[in-house]
Design an enzyme around this catalytic site. Structure first.
Site, PDB file in Angstrom:
ATOM      1  N   ASN A  81       4.110  29.080  53.909  1.00 51.80           N
ATOM      2  CA  ASN A  81       4.907  29.791  52.905  1.00 51.80           C
ATOM      3  C   ASN A  81       5.381  28.823  51.819  1.00 51.80           C
ATOM      4  O   ASN A  81       5.737  27.675  52.098  1.00 51.80           O
ATOM      5  CB  ASN A  81       6.059  30.598  53.510  1.00 51.80           C
ATOM      6  CG  ASN A  81       6.937  29.844  54.484  1.00 51.80           C
ATOM      7  OD1 ASN A  81       6.542  28.847  55.065  1.00 51.80           O
ATOM      8  ND2 ASN A  81       8.150  30.338  54.664  1.00 51.80           N
ATOM      9  N   ILE A  82       5.353  29.325  50.599  1.00 51.79           N
ATOM     10  CA  ILE A  82       5.729  28.532  49.420  1.00 51.79           C
ATOM     11  C   ILE A  82       6.769  29.349  48.668  1.00 51.79           C
ATOM     12  O   ILE A  82       6.452  30.396  48.084  1.00 51.79           O
ATOM     13  CB  ILE A  82       4.484  28.256  48.547  1.00 51.79           C
ATOM     14  CG1 ILE A  82       3.418  27.514  49.362  1.00 51.79           C
ATOM     15  CG2 ILE A  82       4.887  27.459  47.298  1.00 51.79           C
ATOM     16  CD1 ILE A  82       2.057  27.406  48.683  1.00 51.79           C
ATOM     17  N   GLU A  83       8.019  28.890  48.753  1.00 46.08           N
ATOM     18  CA  GLU A  83       9.121  29.669  48.171  1.00 46.08           C
ATOM     19  C   GLU A  83       9.341  29.316  46.702  1.00 46.08           C
ATOM     20  O   GLU A  83       8.739  28.385  46.161  1.00 46.08           O
ATOM     21  CB  GLU A  83      10.386  29.442  49.009  1.00 46.08           C
ATOM     22  CG  GLU A  83      10.183  29.936  50.432  1.00 46.08           C
ATOM     23  CD  GLU A  83      11.437  29.945  51.281  1.00 46.08           C
ATOM     24  OE1 GLU A  83      12.420  29.272  50.933  1.00 46.08           O
ATOM     25  OE2 GLU A  83      11.421  30.660  52.310  1.00 46.08           O
TER      26      GLU A  83
ATOM     27  N   CYS B 296       3.938  34.200  51.186  1.00 48.77           N
ATOM     28  CA  CYS B 296       3.952  34.000  52.644  1.00 48.77           C
ATOM     29  C   CYS B 296       2.757  33.140  53.075  1.00 48.77           C
ATOM     30  O   CYS B 296       1.731  33.064  52.382  1.00 48.77           O
ATOM     31  CB  CYS B 296       3.845  35.337  53.356  1.00 48.77           C
ATOM     32  SG  CYS B 296       5.312  36.353  53.294  1.00 48.77           S
TER      33      CYS B 296
ATOM     34  N   GLU C 221       0.562  33.702  55.387  1.00 50.90           N
ATOM     35  CA  GLU C 221      -0.666  34.468  55.605  1.00 50.90           C
ATOM     36  C   GLU C 221      -1.406  34.693  54.293  1.00 50.90           C
ATOM     37  O   GLU C 221      -2.629  34.546  54.202  1.00 50.90           O
ATOM     38  CB  GLU C 221      -0.335  35.837  56.228  1.00 50.90           C
ATOM     39  CG  GLU C 221       0.309  35.770  57.594  1.00 50.90           C
ATOM     40  CD  GLU C 221       1.836  35.699  57.541  1.00 50.90           C
ATOM     41  OE1 GLU C 221       2.396  35.054  56.620  1.00 50.90           O
ATOM     42  OE2 GLU C 221       2.461  36.289  58.436  1.00 50.90           O
TER      43      GLU C 221
ATOM     44  N   CYS D 213       4.697  40.089  57.590  1.00 49.33           N
ATOM     45  CA  CYS D 213       5.442  41.099  56.829  1.00 49.33           C
ATOM     46  C   CYS D 213       4.501  42.210  56.367  1.00 49.33           C
ATOM     47  O   CYS D 213       3.274  42.089  56.451  1.00 49.33           O
ATOM     48  CB  CYS D 213       6.154  40.445  55.641  1.00 49.33           C
ATOM     49  SG  CYS D 213       5.086  40.160  54.221  1.00 49.33           S
TER      50      CYS D 213
ATOM     51  N   CYS E 234       1.835  41.245  53.705  1.00 45.57           N
ATOM     52  CA  CYS E 234       0.710  40.481  54.271  1.00 45.57           C
ATOM     53  C   CYS E 234      -0.214  41.388  55.082  1.00 45.57           C
ATOM     54  O   CYS E 234      -1.436  41.230  55.045  1.00 45.57           O
ATOM     55  CB  CYS E 234       1.234  39.328  55.121  1.00 45.57           C
ATOM     56  SG  CYS E 234       1.963  38.013  54.123  1.00 45.57           S
TER      57      CYS E 234
HETATM   58  N1  THU Z   1       7.345  34.550  55.814  1.00 48.15           N
HETATM   59  C1  THU Z   1       6.021  34.221  55.959  1.00 48.15           C
HETATM   60  O1  THU Z   1       5.542  33.255  55.356  1.00 48.15           O
HETATM   61  N2  THU Z   1       5.260  34.982  56.778  1.00 48.15           N
HETATM   62  C2  THU Z   1       5.730  35.973  57.565  1.00 48.15           C
HETATM   63  O2  THU Z   1       4.974  36.517  58.341  1.00 48.15           O
HETATM   64  C3  THU Z   1       7.138  36.364  57.483  1.00 48.15           C
HETATM   65  C4  THU Z   1       7.969  35.677  56.467  1.00 48.15           C
HETATM   66  C5  THU Z   1       8.187  33.690  54.983  1.00 48.15           C
HETATM   67  C6  THU Z   1       8.680  34.240  53.686  1.00 48.15           C
HETATM   68  C7  THU Z   1       9.897  33.376  53.425  1.00 48.15           C
HETATM   69  O3  THU Z   1       9.493  32.162  52.824  1.00 48.15           O
HETATM   70  C8  THU Z   1      10.427  33.052  54.810  1.00 48.15           C
HETATM   71  O4  THU Z   1       9.364  33.318  55.703  1.00 48.15           O
HETATM   72  C9  THU Z   1      11.656  33.859  55.212  1.00 48.15           C
HETATM   73  O5  THU Z   1      11.435  35.213  55.015  1.00 48.15           O
END
Ligand code: THU
Length: 135
Positions: free
Chosen positions: A43-45, A54, A56, A92, A95
């Site tokens: 994940n890259i915020e 996310c 995935e 999520c 995804c």
């Molecule tokens: N996130 C994912 O990368 N994949 C998931 O399946 C669920 C949530 C990330 C998004 C965000 O950066 C962090 O988790 C918290 O929601």
């Protein structure tokens, strides 16, 4: 062809490259293509929170851009940054919908909670879904 144990290891290693200054929740994914190629994602915020990608989707978009569109399975591992995972991290809804675009109902989603593995099909995680053939 690598097994799911190794796919989980690849997801765990991808997780170390997550950029998560806001949630501090690091997720790693490893996407197995039909030809055996594996693409990792994390994940890259973003300071504008909804722009976050996310793990995935990072893996899927990397794979598609490298010319891959046939997929067998994805492993996902997530938890507080710097700690071993202690719960499953199910994908999520967004995804799941991206998986639906490229994968059949039998595509497998492999989740690891640090101890046990649970495997679901895409049909189980996204029933009665809308996909390309609905258009
Ligand atoms: N996130 C994912 O990368 N994949 C998931 O399946 C669920 C949530 C990330 C998004 C965000 O950066 C962090 O988790 C918290 O929601």
């Amino acid at each position: 062809m690598i097994g799911y144990r190794e796919l989980i290891d690849r997801a765990s290693s991808a997780r170390e490259r997550a950029y998560v200054p806001y949630s501090k929740f690091a997720v790693g994914a490893a996407l197995l293509c039909e030809d055996g190629t594996v693409f990792e994602g994390a994940n890259i915020e973003n300071a504008a929170y909804p722009a976050t990608n996310c793990a995935e989707r990072t893996a899927f978009f990397r794979a598609v851009m490298e010319g891959h569109r046939e997929f067998k399975a994805i492993a996902v591992v997530g938890g507080p940054e710097g700690q071993a995972p202690h719960a499953l991290c199910p994908p999520c809804g967004v995804c799941r919908q991206v998986m639906r675009e490229f994968c059949g109902e039998g595509f497998e989603i492999v989740l690891f909670d640090g101890k046990d593995t649970k495997t679901y099909t895409l049909a189980q995680l996204l029933p009665c879904s809308f996909g390309p053939e609905n258009l």
